[in-house]
Design a protein around this motif. Structure first.
Motif, PDB file in Angstrom:
ATOM      1  N   GLN A  76       7.127   9.601  28.549  1.00  0.00           N
ATOM      2  CA  GLN A  76       8.270   9.685  27.029  1.00  0.00           C
ATOM      3  C   GLN A  76       7.443   8.578  26.413  1.00  0.00           C
ATOM      4  O   GLN A  76       7.023   8.090  26.586  1.00  0.00           O
ATOM      5  N   HIS A  77       7.779   9.537  25.030  1.00  0.00           N
ATOM      6  CA  HIS A  77       6.826   8.825  24.008  1.00  0.00           C
ATOM      7  C   HIS A  77       7.355   8.607  22.409  1.00  0.00           C
ATOM      8  O   HIS A  77       8.583  10.066  22.130  1.00  0.00           O
ATOM      9  N   GLU A  78       7.405   7.476  21.691  1.00  0.00           N
ATOM     10  CA  GLU A  78       8.149   7.877  20.225  1.00  0.00           C
ATOM     11  C   GLU A  78       7.435   8.295  19.186  1.00  0.00           C
ATOM     12  O   GLU A  78       6.274   6.748  19.105  1.00  0.00           O
ATOM     13  N   ILE A  79       7.433   8.901  17.854  1.00  0.00           N
ATOM     14  CA  ILE A  79       6.845   9.087  16.912  1.00  0.00           C
ATOM     15  C   ILE A  79       7.231   8.563  16.727  1.00  0.00           C
ATOM     16  O   ILE A  79       8.444   9.065  15.700  1.00  0.00           O
ATOM     17  N   VAL A  80       6.878   7.229  15.268  1.00  0.00           N
ATOM     18  CA  VAL A  80       7.663   7.041  13.277  1.00  0.00           C
ATOM     19  C   VAL A  80       6.194   7.213  12.795  1.00  0.00           C
ATOM     20  O   VAL A  80       5.565   6.884  12.845  1.00  0.00           O
TER      21      VAL A  80
END
Length: 201
Positions: A76-80
């Motif tokens: 899982q990763h968060e891209i902003v």
């Protein structure tokens, strides 16, 4: 709305895991494990927006391709994606080994954002010019947008903290007191991490 500066990591292990332009052998070994993320956009607003993955600034959207393409470990990763005057675009993704995901980025204007009625003008000359620029801890763009002919950073007068940051380089920060309509120039070459300005030639 307050945005915080990206956390400077003690080492670059996380970045090495995400971006792998570090040699053919490493790329060959990684191709079967790492997932590729492609960010697509329609307008200049998105293309010049800054991109963070798991809290780490990578660069502006338009340049994250080819040798700078986004490669992530499975999980899982968060891209902003951030742009001054716009709401953050956030995407939480789960990637599998070897897959490629395409994310369509659309920036939406922040209704709370107001342009100041009086400006100061700051012209930047920064190397590398892909470094992120922050005013009072808020991302405003990358250095290349604010240098050269007819390009500068317009901000409200008063006491301002200017920070220029790029992974792998030491962060540059300065405080300025700007009068209305004042023109100001900042020129700096970011030093790579681990080097000292006092080191002999």
């Amino acid at each position: 709305m307050t945005r915080h500066l990206p956390v400077q990591l003690a080492d670059s292990v996380l970045l090495l895991c995400m971006l792998v332009p570090f040699g053919a052998n490493l790329r060959a070994q990684s191709n079967e494990v790492l997932a590729e993320i492609e960010l697509v956009s329609a307008t200049k607003v998105e293309k010049t927006s800054g991109v963070w993955v798991d809290g780490q600034y990578l660069g502006y959207l338009k340049e994250l391709k080819g040798s700078k393409k986004i490669l992530l470990l499975p999980g899982q990763h968060e891209i902003v994606v951030r742009q001054d005057g716009y709401q953050d675009f956030t995407s939480k993704i789960t990637v599998r080994p070897g897959e490629k995901q395409t994310i369509s980025v659309k920036m939406v204007r922040d209704p709370r954002f107001q342009m100041p009625s009086v400006f100061c003008e700051i012209k930047l000359s920064v190397t590398p010019d892909r470094a992120a620029v922050f005013v009072d801890e808020q991302f405003v763009g990358h250095a290349g947008e604010f240098g050269g002919v007819a390009k500068s950073l317009l901000i409200a007068p008063g006491h301002r903290k200017i920070t220029i940051s790029l992974p792998g380089y030491q962060t540059f920060s300065t405080d300025v007191d700007l009068a209305p309509n004042q023109k100001f120039q900042i020129k700096t070459d970011l030093m790579k991490e681990g080097t000292s300005p006092l080191s002999p030639e």
